[in-house]
Design a protein around this motif. Sequence first.
Motif, PDB file in Angstrom:
ATOM      1  N   PHE A 151       0.830  -1.203   0.000  1.00 56.68           N
ATOM      2  CA  PHE A 151       0.000   0.000   0.000  1.00 56.68           C
ATOM      3  C   PHE A 151       0.868   1.257   0.000  1.00 56.68           C
ATOM      4  CE2 PHE A 151      -4.249  -1.598   1.985  1.00 56.68           C
ATOM      5  CZ  PHE A 151      -4.654  -2.003   0.729  1.00 56.68           C
ATOM      6  N   ASP A 152       1.945   1.211   0.751  1.00 52.24           N
ATOM      7  CA  ASP A 152       2.825   2.372   0.876  1.00 52.24           C
ATOM      8  C   ASP A 152       3.674   2.591  -0.374  1.00 52.24           C
ATOM      9  OD1 ASP A 152       3.858   4.544   2.535  1.00 52.24           O
ATOM     10  OD2 ASP A 152       5.721   3.392   2.605  1.00 52.24           O
ATOM     11  N   LYS A 153       3.923   1.507  -1.133  1.00 52.60           N
ATOM     12  CA  LYS A 153       4.833   1.594  -2.279  1.00 52.60           C
ATOM     13  C   LYS A 153       4.129   1.586  -3.630  1.00 52.60           C
ATOM     14  CE  LYS A 153       8.424   1.482   0.431  1.00 52.60           C
ATOM     15  NZ  LYS A 153       9.257   2.700   0.612  1.00 52.60           N
ATOM     16  N   VAL A 154       2.820   1.390  -3.639  1.00 50.75           N
ATOM     17  CA  VAL A 154       2.108   1.255  -4.899  1.00 50.75           C
ATOM     18  C   VAL A 154       2.093   2.570  -5.673  1.00 50.75           C
ATOM     19  CG1 VAL A 154      -0.206   1.912  -4.091  1.00 50.75           C
ATOM     20  CG2 VAL A 154       0.059   0.163  -5.875  1.00 50.75           C
ATOM     21  N   VAL A 155       1.899   2.471  -6.981  1.00 48.20           N
ATOM     22  CA  VAL A 155       1.850   3.654  -7.843  1.00 48.20           C
ATOM     23  C   VAL A 155       0.724   4.579  -7.381  1.00 48.20           C
ATOM     24  CG1 VAL A 155       1.452   4.457 -10.205  1.00 48.20           C
ATOM     25  CG2 VAL A 155       2.712   2.332  -9.791  1.00 48.20           C
ATOM     26  N   PRO A 156       0.970   5.905  -7.293  1.00 46.62           N
ATOM     27  CA  PRO A 156      -0.058   6.838  -6.840  1.00 46.62           C
ATOM     28  C   PRO A 156      -1.345   6.731  -7.661  1.00 46.62           C
ATOM     29  CG  PRO A 156       2.065   7.933  -6.935  1.00 46.62           C
ATOM     30  CD  PRO A 156       2.260   6.583  -7.545  1.00 46.62           C
ATOM     31  N   VAL A 163      -1.813  -4.881  -9.907  1.00 49.39           N
ATOM     32  CA  VAL A 163      -1.062  -6.139  -9.826  1.00 49.39           C
ATOM     33  C   VAL A 163      -0.153  -6.190  -8.608  1.00 49.39           C
ATOM     34  CG1 VAL A 163       0.645  -7.587 -10.990  1.00 49.39           C
ATOM     35  CG2 VAL A 163      -1.161  -6.483 -12.318  1.00 49.39           C
ATOM     36  N   GLN A 164       0.497  -5.053  -8.278  1.00 56.68           N
ATOM     37  CA  GLN A 164       1.415  -5.048  -7.136  1.00 56.68           C
ATOM     38  C   GLN A 164       0.736  -5.461  -5.835  1.00 56.68           C
ATOM     39  OE1 GLN A 164       1.102  -2.505  -9.460  1.00 56.68           O
ATOM     40  NE2 GLN A 164       2.837  -1.097  -9.253  1.00 56.68           N
ATOM     41  N   LEU A 165      -0.551  -5.170  -5.752  1.00 53.31           N
ATOM     42  CA  LEU A 165      -1.313  -5.530  -4.558  1.00 53.31           C
ATOM     43  C   LEU A 165      -2.024  -6.872  -4.699  1.00 53.31           C
ATOM     44  CD1 LEU A 165      -3.034  -2.164  -3.582  1.00 53.31           C
ATOM     45  CD2 LEU A 165      -1.410  -3.442  -2.206  1.00 53.31           C
ATOM     46  N   GLY A 166      -2.424  -7.190  -5.929  1.00 57.38           N
ATOM     47  CA  GLY A 166      -3.273  -8.343  -6.176  1.00 57.38           C
ATOM     48  C   GLY A 166      -2.729  -9.639  -5.620  1.00 57.38           C
ATOM     49  N   HIS A 167      -1.425  -9.887  -5.836  1.00 58.21           N
ATOM     50  CA  HIS A 167      -0.833 -11.140  -5.370  1.00 58.21           C
ATOM     51  C   HIS A 167      -0.849 -11.228  -3.845  1.00 58.21           C
ATOM     52  CE1 HIS A 167       0.195 -12.056  -9.428  1.00 58.21           C
ATOM     53  NE2 HIS A 167       1.103 -11.104  -9.537  1.00 58.21           N
ATOM     54  N   TRP A 168      -0.499 -10.112  -3.182  1.00 52.43           N
ATOM     55  CA  TRP A 168      -0.480 -10.101  -1.722  1.00 52.43           C
ATOM     56  C   TRP A 168      -1.888 -10.305  -1.154  1.00 52.43           C
ATOM     57  CZ3 TRP A 168       3.789 -10.780   0.815  1.00 52.43           C
ATOM     58  CH2 TRP A 168       5.003 -10.271   0.342  1.00 52.43           C
ATOM     59  N   ILE A 169      -2.850  -9.550  -1.702  1.00 50.99           N
ATOM     60  CA  ILE A 169      -4.206  -9.603  -1.168  1.00 50.99           C
ATOM     61  C   ILE A 169      -4.850 -10.963  -1.421  1.00 50.99           C
ATOM     62  CG2 ILE A 169      -6.544  -8.632  -1.396  1.00 50.99           C
ATOM     63  CD1 ILE A 169      -5.268  -5.915  -1.880  1.00 50.99           C
ATOM     64  N   THR A 170      -4.657 -11.502  -2.627  1.00 47.89           N
ATOM     65  CA  THR A 170      -5.223 -12.821  -2.926  1.00 47.89           C
ATOM     66  C   THR A 170      -4.626 -13.896  -2.023  1.00 47.89           C
ATOM     67  OG1 THR A 170      -5.605 -12.215  -5.247  1.00 47.89           O
ATOM     68  CG2 THR A 170      -5.549 -14.564  -4.724  1.00 47.89           C
ATOM     69  N   ALA A 171      -3.303 -13.814  -1.809  1.00 44.59           N
ATOM     70  CA  ALA A 171      -2.639 -14.789  -0.928  1.00 44.59           C
ATOM     71  C   ALA A 171      -3.167 -14.665   0.497  1.00 44.59           C
ATOM     72  CB  ALA A 171      -1.131 -14.585  -0.957  1.00 44.59           C
ATOM     73  N   PHE A 172      -3.350 -13.432   0.970  1.00 48.02           N
ATOM     74  CA  PHE A 172      -3.847 -13.212   2.331  1.00 48.02           C
ATOM     75  C   PHE A 172      -5.264 -13.753   2.483  1.00 48.02           C
ATOM     76  CE2 PHE A 172      -6.093 -10.510   5.447  1.00 48.02           C
ATOM     77  CZ  PHE A 172      -5.303 -10.728   6.562  1.00 48.02           C
ATOM     78  N   PHE A 173      -6.159 -13.384   1.557  1.00 45.13           N
ATOM     79  CA  PHE A 173      -7.539 -13.857   1.618  1.00 45.13           C
ATOM     80  C   PHE A 173      -7.609 -15.379   1.524  1.00 45.13           C
ATOM     81  CE2 PHE A 173      -9.499  -9.668  -0.178  1.00 45.13           C
ATOM     82  CZ  PHE A 173      -9.282  -9.074   1.050  1.00 45.13           C
ATOM     83  N   SER A 174      -6.789 -15.948   0.643  1.00 42.76           N
ATOM     84  CA  SER A 174      -6.811 -17.404   0.436  1.00 42.76           C
ATOM     85  C   SER A 174      -6.371 -18.152   1.690  1.00 42.76           C
ATOM     86  CB  SER A 174      -5.915 -17.791  -0.744  1.00 42.76           C
ATOM     87  OG  SER A 174      -6.373 -17.210  -1.946  1.00 42.76           O
ATOM     88  N   MET A 175      -5.284 -17.678   2.309  1.00 46.04           N
ATOM     89  CA  MET A 175      -4.767 -18.375   3.488  1.00 46.04           C
ATOM     90  C   MET A 175      -5.685 -18.224   4.696  1.00 46.04           C
ATOM     91  SD  MET A 175      -0.605 -18.294   3.486  1.00 46.04           S
ATOM     92  CE  MET A 175      -0.298 -16.723   2.709  1.00 46.04           C
ATOM     93  N   THR A 176      -6.239 -17.042   4.871  1.00 44.92           N
ATOM     94  CA  THR A 176      -7.131 -16.859   6.021  1.00 44.92           C
ATOM     95  C   THR A 176      -8.432 -17.632   5.801  1.00 44.92           C
ATOM     96  OG1 THR A 176      -8.102 -15.212   7.508  1.00 44.92           O
ATOM     97  CG2 THR A 176      -8.251 -14.741   5.193  1.00 44.92           C
TER      98      THR A 176
END
Length: 306
Positions: A151-156, A163-176
Amino acid sequence: MAFSAAESKLVSIFCQSVLYGVYVVLFTATTYTLLWGNKARRSVRRHNMLFVSFLIFVIATMHMATNFSRIVLAFIIHADAPGGPAAFFNELSNFTQMFGSTLYVFQTLLGDALVLYRSYLVWERKLWIVAFPCLLLLGSTATGIGILYAFDKVVPLADVFVVQLGHWITAFFSMTFTTNVICTSLVAYRIWTLNHRRKHGDSMRRHALRPALLLIVESGACYSATLLALLILYNVDSWFQYVVLDSVSPIVGIVFSVIMLRIASGVSTEEGETALLGESGVVNSGGGGVQLSVLDADPDQKTVAV
């Protein structure tokens, strides 16, 4: 017509407010029972349950306040700014966005930890039963931190589906979600076998729906269903995911307040022994120590060992 980001945030604050109101009522009832209920006073874990209950409530309240402040900022303060409210919601590095996301990640991890601990208790503290969910919880923690970093590093002005967020968020939602499905299944199966081991066949056939509803409540299945909806909505790039996302915070509180209220009032135990919904009666736990009320038993039976 598909929801826009601004429309979804307006719907989300309404849904979150309604669910938060329900949660406040349940939290009050749970706190009262834990503090002044006779059965709760005899519980050695009463103080632990109070601490967890207050922690969930504080986080849910802060999340609600943060989302409300974002609505005010977007639709009043930044209403005439370039891009309007939608542009404000896409400022992922904004402090209110970062703070709200941090609260969400923390409460989600707390909810997962509570589901996991419930499984651990119900399965008589057997570590090997919850070993894999423990690893998933560690993975969820790592990906949750990754989301906040991204979130802090993503393009303004990039949206939350970038895409920069998609992998992290999908992985987080999937694991939880996987953690909750496994733990929910473990708890549901254990409670089912505990409470239907002896002579409940006829009763179950007469009240087939009631034991199922009881399992949904006791295992926290509603939380898992919410996470599944969130995972699907995010992966189809639907802005409606904001509605489900913001509903998670009060839902976590509602689910665990109901479970703690049942335990504190003596209707259920931490180990999963519980009374089935049905005719009035008294039930003794297998060890003879805890008495549970409201039994789905034969009319001519006064007591049944669970």
